[in-house]
Write a protein that holds these residues in place. Structure first.
Motif, PDB file in Angstrom:
ATOM      1  N   VAL A 117       0.833  -1.201   0.000  1.00  0.00           N
ATOM      2  CA  VAL A 117       0.000   0.000   0.000  1.00  0.00           C
ATOM      3  C   VAL A 117       0.869   1.253   0.000  1.00  0.00           C
ATOM      4  CG1 VAL A 117      -1.565   1.377   1.419  1.00  0.00           C
ATOM      5  CG2 VAL A 117      -2.048  -1.047   1.022  1.00  0.00           C
ATOM      6  N   TYR A 118       1.887   1.285   0.842  1.00  0.00           N
ATOM      7  CA  TYR A 118       2.715   2.494   0.899  1.00  0.00           C
ATOM      8  C   TYR A 118       3.614   2.641  -0.328  1.00  0.00           C
ATOM      9  CZ  TYR A 118       1.049   4.072   5.385  1.00  0.00           C
ATOM     10  OH  TYR A 118       0.237   4.555   6.392  1.00  0.00           O
ATOM     11  N   ALA A 119       3.896   1.550  -1.026  1.00  0.00           N
ATOM     12  CA  ALA A 119       4.600   1.686  -2.310  1.00  0.00           C
ATOM     13  C   ALA A 119       3.726   2.448  -3.298  1.00  0.00           C
ATOM     14  CB  ALA A 119       4.945   0.302  -2.866  1.00  0.00           C
ATOM     15  N   MET A 120       2.427   2.168  -3.257  1.00  0.00           N
ATOM     16  CA  MET A 120       1.499   2.923  -4.107  1.00  0.00           C
ATOM     17  C   MET A 120       1.408   4.381  -3.684  1.00  0.00           C
ATOM     18  SD  MET A 120      -1.780   0.491  -4.806  1.00  0.00           S
ATOM     19  CE  MET A 120      -2.572   1.870  -5.634  1.00  0.00           C
ATOM     20  N   VAL A 121       1.352   4.618  -2.376  1.00  0.00           N
ATOM     21  CA  VAL A 121       1.272   5.989  -1.868  1.00  0.00           C
ATOM     22  C   VAL A 121       2.504   6.777  -2.299  1.00  0.00           C
ATOM     23  CG1 VAL A 121       1.286   7.401   0.223  1.00  0.00           C
ATOM     24  CG2 VAL A 121      -0.251   5.422   0.066  1.00  0.00           C
ATOM     25  N   LYS A 122       3.669   6.167  -2.173  1.00  0.00           N
ATOM     26  CA  LYS A 122       4.907   6.838  -2.582  1.00  0.00           C
ATOM     27  C   LYS A 122       4.875   7.186  -4.068  1.00  0.00           C
ATOM     28  CE  LYS A 122       8.664   4.479  -3.345  1.00  0.00           C
ATOM     29  NZ  LYS A 122       9.896   3.657  -3.207  1.00  0.00           N
ATOM     30  N   ALA A 123       4.416   6.229  -4.884  1.00  0.00           N
ATOM     31  CA  ALA A 123       4.344   6.481  -6.320  1.00  0.00           C
ATOM     32  C   ALA A 123       3.341   7.588  -6.628  1.00  0.00           C
ATOM     33  CB  ALA A 123       3.962   5.194  -7.051  1.00  0.00           C
ATOM     34  N   ALA A 124       2.218   7.620  -5.906  1.00  0.00           N
ATOM     35  CA  ALA A 124       1.220   8.671  -6.119  1.00  0.00           C
ATOM     36  C   ALA A 124       1.776  10.033  -5.708  1.00  0.00           C
ATOM     37  CB  ALA A 124      -0.043   8.350  -5.325  1.00  0.00           C
ATOM     38  N   ASN A 125       2.466  10.075  -4.584  1.00  0.00           N
ATOM     39  CA  ASN A 125       3.069  11.349  -4.153  1.00  0.00           C
ATOM     40  C   ASN A 125       4.072  11.859  -5.173  1.00  0.00           C
ATOM     41  OD1 ASN A 125       1.587  11.388  -1.796  1.00  0.00           O
ATOM     42  ND2 ASN A 125       3.202  10.479  -0.537  1.00  0.00           N
ATOM     43  N   LEU A 170       0.289   9.343   7.329  1.00  0.00           N
ATOM     44  CA  LEU A 170      -0.224   9.945   6.102  1.00  0.00           C
ATOM     45  C   LEU A 170       0.876  10.713   5.375  1.00  0.00           C
ATOM     46  CD1 LEU A 170      -3.597  11.346   7.515  1.00  0.00           C
ATOM     47  CD2 LEU A 170      -3.316   9.308   6.066  1.00  0.00           C
ATOM     48  N   PRO A 171       1.838  10.028   4.802  1.00  0.00           N
ATOM     49  CA  PRO A 171       2.894  10.746   4.073  1.00  0.00           C
ATOM     50  C   PRO A 171       2.345  11.383   2.806  1.00  0.00           C
ATOM     51  CG  PRO A 171       3.092   8.379   3.728  1.00  0.00           C
ATOM     52  CD  PRO A 171       2.037   8.567   4.771  1.00  0.00           C
ATOM     53  N   LEU A 172       2.567  12.675   2.662  1.00  0.00           N
ATOM     54  CA  LEU A 172       2.132  13.399   1.470  1.00  0.00           C
ATOM     55  C   LEU A 172       3.331  13.984   0.736  1.00  0.00           C
ATOM     56  CD1 LEU A 172      -0.928  15.313   3.013  1.00  0.00           C
ATOM     57  CD2 LEU A 172      -0.894  13.075   1.894  1.00  0.00           C
ATOM     58  N   ASP A 173       4.514  13.527   1.092  1.00  0.00           N
ATOM     59  CA  ASP A 173       5.748  14.010   0.477  1.00  0.00           C
ATOM     60  C   ASP A 173       6.617  12.796   0.160  1.00  0.00           C
ATOM     61  OD1 ASP A 173       7.012  13.186   2.914  1.00  0.00           O
ATOM     62  OD2 ASP A 173       6.543  15.134   3.798  1.00  0.00           O
ATOM     63  N   LEU A 174       7.870  13.059  -0.207  1.00  0.00           N
ATOM     64  CA  LEU A 174       8.788  11.974  -0.551  1.00  0.00           C
ATOM     65  C   LEU A 174       9.896  11.814   0.473  1.00  0.00           C
ATOM     66  CD1 LEU A 174       9.077  12.587  -4.400  1.00  0.00           C
ATOM     67  CD2 LEU A 174       7.591  11.002  -3.173  1.00  0.00           C
TER      68      LEU A 174
END
Length: 534
Positions: A117-125, A170-174
């Motif tokens: 899930v967080y791999a997707m979040v990172k890619a989206a960010n 909730l990471p919204l950055d890189l």
């Protein structure tokens, strides 16, 4: 790597693999990191130079979704519901922990799901940040849609993980930050809401049949589900019931525009041929021949004995099966027997009838679930598929996942309207539309409150779709559904009269109290960031 429809199922994959000179093996193509363009890795903050770069990056997020969701690990908390169970032994320990409400921080499925899930979040960010200040005037509509898809997927993944663990980061950055604090539950819901609202403004009203490319209605429907959860445990903000009802009604009023509708025959949803359809509000699509198989169907839902040689991962709870009203919906949900090859087994006891039956002389013979030896449980047709289709003989297929169906939206509208005190004739009609397709008669206020009737209808409509536990949590019904003898079957499997009533498989050993509703965050992540233990 999105799959648009059956006629274009390999379009994007072929384009991407061609970029990588991907005349490669199945495994090699699967391993290709789709969201990384040379010079623009997904940690690089570097604006996109073309719409093609942006599209490739967004395709990469969908590729990561396929990688995260292709196995049942993605839905691991589904086994916590009273509708499904796993094998009592074998290598299903991680699923059993959820099944028995005894989830350890070391659960490997939890860790894999968290990472995916967080791999997707990172890619989206990465996409969002690299798109800041970038405009492609000649491709403005496509750019807007791609960014809308990105916000939709990020919000969806935050939501997906929050339903398992409750409070999350909730990471919204890189930034790589091992001191990141957990968000409150309210903050988690607010971020999901923000992403979905943004997505709704950027996505087109309609995309492809099945919405594997989400549309504006997909985002608004997810908001309806979110508000229903928000109104329940743990936040219990009752004002969100009205928002859930309003969001659901907005989608219903524009269902034709979005391309949403109930399919007439529910059984067609769980076939390869019917996998792209109007009932899906958002589809995770698969294509085995393209290197994107779904490995949650077929053998995984079968017992290991007899010719099927199943992987015994998912079984139906007997009591739940017994309680479900008879009719076409129950027939579409369960298999009560499996096909046999070779000679039929003889009677288990001289006082019993033969344990196998044959429909016609020389045709396929079937064994009833009550005669399964390794684990005596009904099985889900939704997971195994129709036997005539043949997918039960393997463990990967082209079957799609319906992340949300239109039937659920109708039931959200009925339940939320009732809770908000605004239920009118259209809310009752929404509930009865789902019931009528299931072969059931209309209900009315004489039968109970619409919110209670709709909540019960969700139980039957969504059985085996990894969603039931979420309903038990928001309604604080975990103890009622799992505690005491609630899961005990009412009949003996053995037809001999002196046999005791069958007990449930994988008895609850953990707490059914609210303090144990959510799974602990994975220990490897806590070791890196102790704030996750709070």
């Amino acid at each position: 790597m999105k799959i648009y429809n059956r006629n274009k199922s390999v379009k994007t994959l072929v384009a991407i693999c061609a970029m990588a000179v991907c005349a490669m093996t199945f495994h090699s193509c699967e391993q290709f990191e789709l969201d990384e363009v040379p010079g623009r890795a997904n940690l690089a903050v570097e604006p996109y130079n073309s719409i093609d770069e942006l599209e490739l990056a967004v395709n990469g997020i969908f590729g990561k979704l396929n990688k995260a969701a292709w196995m049942t690990t993605f839905y691991v908390n589904g086994w916590a519901g009273d509708d499904m169970t796993t094998h009592r032994e074998s290598n299903k320990a991680d699923f059993r922990e959820y099944d028995q409400r005894n989830v350890a921080a070391t659960n490997g499925r939890s860790a894999t799901n968290w990472a995916g899930v967080y791999a997707m979040v990172k890619a989206a960010n990465t996409v969002i940040i690299n798109s800041e200040g970038v405009d492609f005037p000649s491709d403005a509509a496509r750019q807007k849609e791609l960014l809308g898809q990105t916000y939709f997927l990020r919000g969806l993944m935050f939501y997906h993980l929050a339903r398992v663990h409750g409070r999350i980061v909730l990471p919204l950055d890189l930034e790589i930050d091992f001191e990141r604090e957990l968000a409150t539950q309210e903050e988690v819901y607010q971020q999901i809401e923000s992403d979905m609202l943004t997505a709704e403004t950027m996505l087109p009203a309609k995309t492809n049949v099945g919405a594997s490319d989400p549309n504006a209605g997909s985002a608004r429907a997810i908001l309806a589900r979110l508000y229903l959860d928000w109104a329940g445990y743990p936040v219990k903000d009752a004002s969100k019931y009205a928002m859930a009802a309003a969001s659901a009604k907005q989608v219903m009023d524009n269902a034709g525009t979005h391309g949403f509708a109930l399919v007439p025959d529910m059984a067609t949803l769980y076939t390869v041929e019917g996998r792209f359809n109007t009932e899906s509000i958002f589809t995770i699509a698969y294509c085995a021949s393209c290197g994107l198989p779904n490995r949650k169907n077929g053998k995984l839902g079968l017992p290991s004995d007899y010719a099927t040689q199943g992987w015994q991962e998912t079984f139906a709870e007997i009591r739940y099966f017994e309680d479900m009203p008879e009719g076409p919906r129950k027939d579409a949900t369960y298999h009560t027997e499996i096909p046999l090859d070779g000679p039929l087994p003889g009677p288990a006891d001289p006082d019993q009838e033969s344990r196998a039956t044959s429909d016609v002389a020389g045709a396929i013979s079937f064994l009833p679930w009550t005669s399964f030896i390794d684990q005596t449980q009904p099985i889900f047709r939704k997971i195994v598929g129709p036997f005539e289709e043949g997918t039960f003989s393997g463990f990967q297929s082209d079957r799609n996942d319906y992340y949300m169906r239109y039937a659920e939206l109708l039931l959200i509208y009925a339940e939320a309207s009732g809770e908000a005190g605004s239920a009118g004739a259209d809310a009752w009609q929404a509930l009865n539309d789902v019931r009528n397709r299931a072969g059931l008669e209309d209900v009315s206020a004489a039968d109970g409150t619409i919110q209670d009737l709709a909540y019960l209808e969700r139980k039957w409509e969504l059985a085996g779709e990894y969603l039931r536990y979420n309903d038990l949590v928001r309604k604080e019904q975990v103890e009622a559904a799992l505690g005491g003898t609630a899961r005990d079957p009412r009949v003996s499997i053995n037809t001999l009269t002196d046999q005791p009533i069958t007990k449930e498989t994988n008895a609850i050993i953990g707490s059914t109290a609210p303090s144990n509703y959510f799974a602990p965050r994975p220990q490897p992540e806590v070791d890196r960031n102790p704030n996750l233990a709070n």
